[in-house]
Design an enzyme around this catalytic site. Sequence first.
Site, short mmCIF file in Angstrom:
data_model
loop_
_atom_site.label_atom_id
_atom_site.label_comp_id
_atom_site.label_asym_id
_atom_site.label_seq_id
_atom_site.Cartn_x
_atom_site.Cartn_y
_atom_site.Cartn_z
N GLN A 61 -7.97 -5.64 6.23
CA GLN A 61 -9.00 -4.61 6.35
C GLN A 61 -10.29 -5.21 6.88
OE1 GLN A 61 -8.84 -1.48 6.20
NE2 GLN A 61 -7.83 -0.65 4.40
N GLU A 120 0.81 -1.22 0.00
CA GLU A 120 0.00 0.00 0.00
C GLU A 120 0.85 1.27 0.00
OE1 GLU A 120 -4.04 1.49 2.18
OE2 GLU A 120 -2.47 0.71 3.47
N ARG A 171 -5.14 -20.11 18.43
CA ARG A 171 -5.19 -21.57 18.32
C ARG A 171 -4.45 -22.26 19.47
NH1 ARG A 171 -6.49 -23.89 13.43
NH2 ARG A 171 -5.63 -22.17 12.19
#
Length: 443
Positions: A360, A239, A418
Amino acid sequence: MDATGDSQGQGEIEMSYYSIETEQALLGSILIEPDLIYESVLNPEHFYQEEHRLIYENMLQMKGKQEKIEVVSLVARMGAAVQDIGGVQYLVNLSSTFPMVEQFAKHEQIVKEKFLMRTGMTSIKQLYNDMPDNPRELAAELMSLSESIGDEVRTEGGFRHIKDGLMDHFDQLERKKEHGLASGAKTVGKALDKLTGRWKKQTLNIIAARPSVGKTAFMLNNATEAGKDGMTVAIFSLEQPEVQLLDRMIAAECRIDGENVRDAKLTDDEWSKYTMGLSSLAELEIYIDDKPGRTIQEIRAAVRKLKKKHPELIVFIDYLQLIHGGKKFAGGRNEEVGYISNSLKQMARENDCPVIALAQLSRGVEQRQDKRPMMSDLRESGNIEQDADTITFLYRDDYYNQETEKKNIIECIVAKNREGSVGTAEMANLRQYGKFLDLEVRH
């Protein structure tokens, strides 16, 4: 060379991708020792000859019904279809002419490898017929093909005795203790470390938030911390260009206002901090790739190359939804993101390193009274929730509520873990510097 010669040459090439004799020996071995079917890891599609696929498929059906596999019972199950394989005599010949029971595992490996060769050649031919429009897409398709075949080959490791695993475990523990990496890669906060158990090797860790909450700054803080802890850091920034990342890293490291760094308006005191901070950052093993539009295949290839030189590696990606799958997906964007998240998990496993990917969140967060993110807010989630070992949401109450008592505090909400606990760790967020600190040391 005449047409006949060409034809013969083509036949020689084709023959290298299958072995009728090996397939016959394998099937004959099962007829001699029926219990071998329980050791077999093949599927009918692995056989080149159609008759052999049919025989093996019936053997698997008999296995499923706990029926003993022998010529008479196999003929009875196949019925009239036995004529399609050359009759009863063909089965008799398999059991009397070709069996080499002691070579069963080797024959299985040959049959599987021939299948992979045929699959690869078929894919290459299909790729040639449907030639992509640009070389980058072609490269991505070829890397994807290479990785899929490589994944198939890597699944053939089989069992190891526990003694071997325990010796490796002891060696790793000694090495980690010596290098101070006993619990994995540190995060930027002690409270977050305690909650997550740190970022362990071979794990995919998702950091998700809405835009402008501080994902990239949080990632860079963690990357710097990992570098200071002696790790090699790979940052893929899809980005923002490298210069913007460096502005942020310098501001956070030097405790200089980010705007002053960006605009080069530093006071004499800030120049001194800047010089010291630059020297500190330059000593860290941090590598930045800021090329936009990276495919997942390109990222995997780059990580594999870096791992060969730097064993203690950690990978950061900003951000997941900007990665391209490198090929077409019939199921649309959700399928593509699912493919990417699964590939990131495989990348963590094959390179024995933690992978931290930013993600996002959808606008659904904004429509609720409580703006704290939830799993369902992961945009184009695909398999992200399934593939990730940890998922941490970043939330700032002062982003939505100017009257909040939690000013300059960011909540790290561990929604999935986890191998540990879920819950919330709070950190101080010094936004002018882009710096995150444990609450007790923020002053």
